[in-house]
Design a protein around this motif. Structure first.
Motif, PDB file in Angstrom:
ATOM      1  N   UNK A  78       0.698  -1.222  -0.270  1.00  0.00           N
ATOM      2  CA  UNK A  78      -0.260   0.192  -0.059  1.00  0.00           C
ATOM      3  C   UNK A  78       0.874   1.268   0.005  1.00  0.00           C
ATOM      4  N   UNK A  79       1.929   1.247  -0.816  1.00  0.00           N
ATOM      5  CA  UNK A  79       2.802   2.498  -0.941  1.00  0.00           C
ATOM      6  C   UNK A  79       2.838   2.905  -2.602  1.00  0.00           C
ATOM      7  N   UNK A  80       3.101   4.172  -2.586  1.00  0.00           N
ATOM      8  CA  UNK A  80       3.043   4.683  -4.014  1.00  0.00           C
ATOM      9  C   UNK A  80       4.360   4.599  -4.861  1.00  0.00           C
ATOM     10  N   UNK A  81       5.469   4.358  -3.938  1.00  0.00           N
ATOM     11  CA  UNK A  81       6.916   4.294  -4.598  1.00  0.00           C
ATOM     12  C   UNK A  81       6.992   3.274  -5.835  1.00  0.00           C
ATOM     13  N   UNK A  82       6.456   2.018  -5.580  1.00  0.00           N
ATOM     14  CA  UNK A  82       6.436   1.053  -6.533  1.00  0.00           C
ATOM     15  C   UNK A  82       5.635   1.338  -7.842  1.00  0.00           C
ATOM     16  N   UNK A  83       4.634   2.427  -7.730  1.00  0.00           N
ATOM     17  CA  UNK A  83       4.107   2.650  -8.928  1.00  0.00           C
ATOM     18  C   UNK A  83       4.750   3.480  -9.875  1.00  0.00           C
ATOM     19  N   UNK A  84       5.416   4.048  -9.551  1.00  0.00           N
ATOM     20  CA  UNK A  84       6.683   4.933 -10.201  1.00  0.00           C
ATOM     21  C   UNK A  84       7.268   3.911 -11.210  1.00  0.00           C
ATOM     22  N   UNK A  85       7.663   2.715 -10.820  1.00  0.00           N
ATOM     23  CA  UNK A  85       8.121   1.715 -11.588  1.00  0.00           C
ATOM     24  C   UNK A  85       7.162   1.086 -12.568  1.00  0.00           C
ATOM     25  N   UNK A  86       5.904   1.112 -12.091  1.00  0.00           N
ATOM     26  CA  UNK A  86       4.881   0.479 -12.885  1.00  0.00           C
ATOM     27  C   UNK A  86       4.416   1.334 -14.050  1.00  0.00           C
ATOM     28  N   UNK A  87       4.487   2.686 -13.630  1.00  0.00           N
ATOM     29  CA  UNK A  87       4.050   3.681 -14.601  1.00  0.00           C
ATOM     30  C   UNK A  87       5.294   3.720 -15.977  1.00  0.00           C
ATOM     31  N   UNK A  88       6.667   3.587 -15.549  1.00  0.00           N
ATOM     32  CA  UNK A  88       7.525   3.550 -16.254  1.00  0.00           C
ATOM     33  C   UNK A  88       7.324   2.259 -17.468  1.00  0.00           C
ATOM     34  N   UNK A  89       7.300   1.170 -16.908  1.00  0.00           N
ATOM     35  CA  UNK A  89       6.826  -0.064 -17.372  1.00  0.00           C
ATOM     36  C   UNK A  89       5.596   0.121 -18.253  1.00  0.00           C
ATOM     37  N   UNK A  90       4.616   0.503 -17.787  1.00  0.00           N
ATOM     38  CA  UNK A  90       3.351   0.650 -18.610  1.00  0.00           C
ATOM     39  C   UNK A  90       3.653   1.606 -19.920  1.00  0.00           C
ATOM     40  N   UNK A  91       4.277   2.608 -19.695  1.00  0.00           N
ATOM     41  CA  UNK A  91       4.551   3.636 -20.770  1.00  0.00           C
ATOM     42  C   UNK A  91       5.555   2.759 -21.898  1.00  0.00           C
ATOM     43  N   UNK A  92       6.677   2.165 -21.380  1.00  0.00           N
ATOM     44  CA  UNK A  92       7.287   1.400 -22.240  1.00  0.00           C
ATOM     45  C   UNK A  92       6.282   0.221 -23.140  1.00  0.00           C
ATOM     46  N   UNK A  93       5.711  -0.588 -22.252  1.00  0.00           N
ATOM     47  CA  UNK A  93       4.625  -1.365 -22.999  1.00  0.00           C
ATOM     48  C   UNK A  93       3.925  -0.785 -24.183  1.00  0.00           C
ATOM     49  N   UNK A  94       3.374   0.444 -23.966  1.00  0.00           N
ATOM     50  CA  UNK A  94       2.643   1.077 -25.030  1.00  0.00           C
ATOM     51  C   UNK A  94       3.436   1.541 -25.959  1.00  0.00           C
TER      52      UNK A  94
END
Length: 367
Positions: A196-212
């Motif tokens: 329940x932390x936001x820090x890992x979501x930065x990594x998720x955002x980067x990976x989602x952006x690269x996926x798209x």
């Protein structure tokens, strides 16, 4: 144990490709077929400063016989565009720059296509294959599977499907890179959900952006988050956690826009327009998906060429007993992804080993 396995896995694959596939780079280049288009952004930017790709004709004359010259340049009234998207090239960029250094040391042409560059593309695919395996293992372990089950499932995906072919024999194609970004995306989303932390979501955002950026249709993986959170309740809690921290929300949004926005920026430079349909007359036929052919026919049928995935279908049924909510979402998501894939006008996706469009979704079969 897993770290030692990863080290052995990487060295074993490196020794294999070094003694087989990399021995004939001049006759059988690693940058080939559609991969020529995915890769072309790198020499265009770093060597030729030419996003109109006028250098491709000279490259073809030097390195590719007529039957191996990929057609990926779309001519428009405002300028030329690359048919394929730039995400694969972004991930290959560090290896391309290493290729520039190696070409200089070995006195090979720094033209983006001599053997140092070919070899570095092969190395890039191996690195992202092994890294994808590691994060897939971490993701499966985080879901609660035993270390042996998680490791075994990830190994089956690597060695029991056509993923390995695209990491070794056609490493310039986008699939191994999408496999990596989606595996890492799932891992970071799970970390954010569990802590329940936001820090890992930065990594998720980067990976989602690269996926798209690699393949826009793979943006559908955003709808897989309820699989990770075991339902909408966990998904809503994750969204609330992000909304409650507006700095993190803005940061993730900025990262996502900055990465995905690279493609409109390239189009703007090429044609003066931020959006271009680079596939010309190709498109989807959502009302007439070739479901049976894609899944079961001898022409690239998923379960014909990768029968190990039938084990995943058995696992899906077992999963309903253990966690009905999670596996219902998994079934819905895989059904949606299958519908999109089977609706493409060329449902067999050209020359390929097995049905390559499913490779990026193997992390979901691994569950």
């Amino acid at each position: 144990f897993v770290r030692k396995l990863i080290f052995i896995l990487f060295l074993g694959l490196l020794a294999f490709v070094g003694s087989t596939r990399w021995q004939h780079l001049s006759e059988e280049p690693l940058i080939m077929t559609d991969g020529q288009g995915y890769y072309a952004y790198l020499p265009a930017v770093f060597v030729y400063q030419d996003l109109q790709f006028s250098f491709i004709e000279a490259v073809n004359q030097k390195y590719y016989p007529p039957d191996k010259r990929a057609k990926f340049i779309l001519e428009t009234p405002s300028g030329n565009v690359n048919k394929y998207f730039a995400g694969t090239a972004v991930l290959q960029a560090p290896f391309f720059l290493a290729g520039c250094a190696l070409a200089g040391i070995t006195r090979q042409p720094i033209d983006g296509y001599s053997w140092p560059f070919q070899m570095m593309v092969g190395l890039a695919a191996l690195v992202f294959l092994v890294a994808g395996f590691y994060f897939l293992y971490r993701f499966l372990s985080g879901l609660g599977f035993t270390s042996k089950a998680a490791c075994g499932s990830a190994l089956l995906v690597v060695f029991g499907t056509n993923l390995l072919f695209y990491a070794i024999y056609e490493p310039s194609m986008s699939h191994v890179y999408s496999f990596f970004t989606i595996s890492v995306f799932l891992f970071f989303v799970l970390e954010a959900h569990k802590k329940q932390q936001t820090a890992p979501l930065f990594g998720a955002a980067i990976m989602f952006g690269l996926t798209v950026l690699i393949r826009p249709t793979n943006g559908v993986v955003l709808l897989s988050v309820p699989i990770v959170t075991a339902g909408l309740g966990g998904f809503i809690a994750l969204v609330r956690c992000l909304i409650g921290n507006y700095k993190a929300l803005l940061g993730c949004g900025f990262l996502l826009i900055a990465i995905v926005g690279l493609q409109p920026l390239v189009y703007l430079i090429q044609t003066g327009q931020p959006m271009v349909w680079s596939y010309n007359e190709e498109g989807f036929n959502f009302l007439n998906p070739e479901l049976y052919n894609v899944l079961f026919s001898y022409r690239k049928g998923v379960f014909v060429y990768c029968p190990v995935l039938l084990v995943a279908i058995i696992g899906l049924m077992v999963g309903f007993v253990k966690n009905r909510i999670r596996f219902t979402w998994l079934l819905l998501f895989l059904s949606l992804a299958t519908w999109i894939i089977t609706s493409w006008w060329m449902w067999y996706y050209g020359g390929s080993y097995g049905h390559r469009a499913f490779i990026e979704y193997y992390p979901f079969f691994a569950i």
